[in-house]
Each structure stands twice: as structure tokens, then as C-alpha cells.
Write an enzyme that holds these catalytic residues in place. Structure first.
Site, PDB file in Angstrom:
ATOM      1  N   LEU A  77       0.823  -1.210   0.000  1.00  0.00           N
ATOM      2  CA  LEU A  77       0.000   0.000   0.000  1.00  0.00           C
ATOM      3  C   LEU A  77       0.860   1.265   0.000  1.00  0.00           C
ATOM      4  O   LEU A  77       0.331   2.375   0.061  1.00  0.00           O
ATOM      5  CB  LEU A  77      -0.924   0.005   1.216  1.00  0.00           C
ATOM      6  CG  LEU A  77      -2.052  -1.037   1.172  1.00  0.00           C
ATOM      7  CD1 LEU A  77      -2.784  -1.090   2.505  1.00  0.00           C
ATOM      8  CD2 LEU A  77      -3.018  -0.719   0.042  1.00  0.00           C
ATOM      9  N   THR A  98      11.014  -3.051   1.487  1.00  0.00           N
ATOM     10  CA  THR A  98      10.373  -3.968   2.416  1.00  0.00           C
ATOM     11  C   THR A  98      11.081  -5.317   2.351  1.00  0.00           C
ATOM     12  O   THR A  98      12.155  -5.433   1.742  1.00  0.00           O
ATOM     13  CB  THR A  98       8.864  -4.067   2.082  1.00  0.00           C
ATOM     14  OG1 THR A  98       8.213  -4.865   3.069  1.00  0.00           O
ATOM     15  CG2 THR A  98       8.623  -4.648   0.697  1.00  0.00           C
ATOM     16  N   LYS A 150      15.535  -5.457   3.992  1.00  0.00           N
ATOM     17  CA  LYS A 150      15.841  -4.518   5.068  1.00  0.00           C
ATOM     18  C   LYS A 150      17.268  -4.626   5.595  1.00  0.00           C
ATOM     19  O   LYS A 150      17.776  -3.685   6.203  1.00  0.00           O
ATOM     20  CB  LYS A 150      14.826  -4.670   6.199  1.00  0.00           C
ATOM     21  CG  LYS A 150      13.433  -4.179   5.794  1.00  0.00           C
ATOM     22  CD  LYS A 150      12.501  -4.057   6.966  1.00  0.00           C
ATOM     23  CE  LYS A 150      11.188  -3.426   6.539  1.00  0.00           C
ATOM     24  NZ  LYS A 150      10.284  -3.181   7.689  1.00  0.00           N
ATOM     25  N   ASP A 166      11.139   3.197   9.909  1.00  0.00           N
ATOM     26  CA  ASP A 166      10.272   2.305  10.688  1.00  0.00           C
ATOM     27  C   ASP A 166      10.221   2.735  12.148  1.00  0.00           C
ATOM     28  O   ASP A 166       9.176   2.672  12.797  1.00  0.00           O
ATOM     29  CB  ASP A 166      10.761   0.856  10.611  1.00  0.00           C
ATOM     30  CG  ASP A 166      10.342   0.156   9.327  1.00  0.00           C
ATOM     31  OD1 ASP A 166       9.366   0.604   8.697  1.00  0.00           O
ATOM     32  OD2 ASP A 166      10.992  -0.840   8.956  1.00  0.00           O
ATOM     33  N   ARG A 201      11.029 -18.139  17.746  1.00  0.00           N
ATOM     34  CA  ARG A 201      10.853 -19.560  17.462  1.00  0.00           C
ATOM     35  C   ARG A 201      12.189 -20.290  17.459  1.00  0.00           C
ATOM     36  O   ARG A 201      12.262 -21.465  17.815  1.00  0.00           O
ATOM     37  CB  ARG A 201      10.140 -19.723  16.114  1.00  0.00           C
ATOM     38  CG  ARG A 201       8.672 -19.313  16.156  1.00  0.00           C
ATOM     39  CD  ARG A 201       8.056 -19.209  14.782  1.00  0.00           C
ATOM     40  NE  ARG A 201       8.544 -18.038  14.053  1.00  0.00           N
ATOM     41  CZ  ARG A 201       8.047 -17.620  12.885  1.00  0.00           C
ATOM     42  NH1 ARG A 201       7.062 -18.299  12.314  1.00  0.00           N
ATOM     43  NH2 ARG A 201       8.534 -16.558  12.284  1.00  0.00           N
ATOM     44  N   PRO A 229      15.842 -19.543  18.996  1.00  0.00           N
ATOM     45  CA  PRO A 229      16.767 -18.691  19.760  1.00  0.00           C
ATOM     46  C   PRO A 229      18.163 -18.601  19.152  1.00  0.00           C
ATOM     47  O   PRO A 229      18.904 -17.656  19.442  1.00  0.00           O
ATOM     48  CB  PRO A 229      16.816 -19.372  21.131  1.00  0.00           C
ATOM     49  CG  PRO A 229      15.503 -20.088  21.240  1.00  0.00           C
ATOM     50  CD  PRO A 229      15.223 -20.589  19.844  1.00  0.00           C
ATOM     51  N   ARG A 267      18.842 -17.902  16.187  1.00  0.00           N
ATOM     52  CA  ARG A 267      18.863 -16.894  15.121  1.00  0.00           C
ATOM     53  C   ARG A 267      18.530 -15.508  15.686  1.00  0.00           C
ATOM     54  O   ARG A 267      17.632 -14.825  15.204  1.00  0.00           O
ATOM     55  CB  ARG A 267      17.882 -17.288  14.017  1.00  0.00           C
ATOM     56  CG  ARG A 267      18.192 -18.641  13.388  1.00  0.00           C
ATOM     57  CD  ARG A 267      17.196 -19.010  12.316  1.00  0.00           C
ATOM     58  NE  ARG A 267      17.231 -18.072  11.197  1.00  0.00           N
ATOM     59  CZ  ARG A 267      16.437 -18.180  10.121  1.00  0.00           C
ATOM     60  NH1 ARG A 267      15.552 -19.167  10.041  1.00  0.00           N
ATOM     61  NH2 ARG A 267      16.533 -17.286   9.151  1.00  0.00           N
TER      62      ARG A 267
END
Length: 275
Positions: free
Chosen positions: A21, A65, A69, A105, A152, A154, A156
Site C-alpha cells: 500500500l 520492504t 531490510k 520504521d 521460534r 533462539p 537466530r
């Protein structure tokens, strides 16, 4: 700072990007400002980035996006101090020798929370990617000194840990589980992709909590809907999208962004998105 004369071009880069958008927001700003500028969505992955930028050297700037990033930090000839501290960027601006990477951001998150007067004492972040890194900088701006990060995997979390170290923020990493006690924080921020936070909807949310979900399509998410049903305050990622885009418009055009016009355009394009 003055707006460059004549037509200019800008775009959002990412993959997938057709759903973005950002064109709605930037085009609305250009129309309000009376600028003969164009803004489009360009499909671009990490391997394509250098070639895409080389072919558009004269453009006014890019919103970036996922999955770019972190990659744009590598192609930029200069990185703004905030983006360097975060370790993640979402904006490319013209530079005499190439491109400058910046991060809007953080400003978008701070403004979104400010609209709801959120002033947390305890914070839990879900996820450890580039958006989570930006959230850490937003917390510093809010005066928060520590946060729990639920992930989920740790193993990483090197990026988010490094960001915390650069910012002087204390971070505790724990497994992302539906019954994690850290979900009881004053502010819970989900930076997870669409659907990934759905299992957490079963948590017994409280009216004194705020849940900020960066996902805004569909809205409310399962997480936000469950939190709202129990009386918690919810903040939509659409607000973050609006405010970070407004900062990008200002950086690219040198003009104050027409936030009200951008908000109206976003609301028309995505009604019920939590603005």
C-alpha cells in the site's frame, strides 16, 4: 531543503510487493503537495537489488520492504546513524556517490504508539527480524530500558542482540510459546509475519495491556481480535505504515508530509485496517 524541480520517480522494492500500500500513500502525498511525481511497486529480491538500483540511478528514492531490510545496508555507500544502530533499513535516498540507507520504521512505530498514548513499563517483542530491531530503537525513544524477545529459534537472534548492545538496551531472549509468561507485559509487539502469531490469541489478555501487531491485512489479526475482545488496547500496523511513509515523503521531497491526506487515502484503500 527544497523540492527538486520537475517530474521525479520513486518506488517500493520488495518480494512479494504487489500487495504493498506504499504507492497509495506516496501518490496521495504527491497529489496533495502538487508534485508531478510517480511512485510504483517493483518486484525485487536480494540478488536483483544492485541491478535494479543501477538502472534507476536518477530516481528520488526507494521504500524497501522484505526481504531487503538488511540487504540495502550492503549496497548503500552511506548508512544513516539510526539505521546503523538498528542494523536494518527501509529507505534509500540519493547520495552523490550512490545511495544513503535510512530507517523510518522507528519513527513510524513511535508515532503509532503515541497516537494511543502508550507508555509501557514492560515490553515483549515477538520475532527477531529487521522490524524487531527497529522496535528496540523505538523503545529507547520511549524511555524503555529492557525488553523480552520471544522467538521460534533462539539460535537466530544475533542481529537483535547486536542491536540491543548498540542501543544500550537489555534484552532477554526466550522461546516463543503460547503460554510464555512474558506475554503478560504492558506492551506486546508482534513483528511476526501474517498468521504466525495466531496461536498466541489464546492468551488471557488483560484490559491494562496493549497489543501492537505490525500486520494490518487482514485486520484485526487473530491476535489483535482476541486481545481486543478481552479489553486490551490494540494498535494496528497500518498506523506504523502511515507514519513511516510520511517520514519517507519528507526525506524524498524536502516538504512536510500531508499526513491527513495520506491517512484518508490509506483508509479508502484498506477500510477497517485499524487507522
Amino acid at each position: 531543503m527544497t523540492t527538486p524541480a520537475g517530474p521525479r520517480r520513486a518506488a517500493v522494492l520488495g518480494r512479494p510487493v504487489a500487495h504493498s500500500l506504499s504507492p497509495v500513500l506516496h501518490r496521495a502525498a504527491y497529489a496533495d503537495l502538487g508534485l508531478d511525481w510517480t511512485y510504483e511497486a517493483i518486484d525485487c529480491g536480494e540478488d536483483d537489488l544492485a541491478a535494479v538500483l543501477a538502472a534507476r540511478a536518477g530516481w528520488a528514492g526507494f521504500s524497501c520492504t522484505m526481504p531487503l531490510k538488511h540487504a540495502i545496508l550492503e549496497v548503500a555507500v552511506e548508512v544513516a546513524p539510526l539505521a546503523a544502530a538498528v542494523g536494518s533499513a527501509n529507505t534509500l535516498l540519493p547520495h552523490p556517490a550512490g545511495w544513503l540507507a535510512d530507517n523510518t520504521d522507528v519513527a513510524g512505530m513511535v508515532a503509532a504508539l503515541a497516537e494511543h498514548a502508550v507508555a509501557p513499563r514492560s515490553v515483549t517483542i515477538l520475532g527477531a527480524g529487521g522490524t524487531a530491531q527497529a522496535m528496540l530503537a523505538a523503545l529507547v525513544a520511549l524511555g524503555v530500558e529492557s525488553a523480552v524477545v520471544l522467538v521460534r529459534d533462539p539460535a537466530r537472534t544475533s542481529g537483535v542482540r547486536a542491536t540491543a548492545d548498540r542501543l544500550g538496551l537489555t534484552v532477554t531472549v526466550r522461546p516463543l510459546e503460547p503460554g510464555a509468561s512474558a506475554l503478560g507485559a504492558d506492551l506486546v509487539v508482534s513483528t511476526l509475519p501474517r498468521g504466525a502469531a495466531d496461536p498466541l490469541a489464546r492468551w488471557e489478555w488483560r484490559p491494562d495491556q496493549t497489543v501492537f501487531d505490525v500486520v494490518y491485512d487482514p485486520w484485526p489479526t487473530a491476535l489483535a481480535g482476541a486481545a481486543s475482545a478481552r479489553g486490551a488496547r490494540v494498535v494496528s500496523g497500518a498506523l506504523m505504515l502511515l507514519h513511516q511513509a510520511a517520514v519517507q515523503v519528507s526525506l524524498m521531497t524536502g516538504r512536510e508530509a500531508p499526513v491527513d491526506s495520506m491517512r484518508a487515502a490509506l483508509d479508502a484503500a484498506a477500510p477497517g485496517s485499524g487507522l
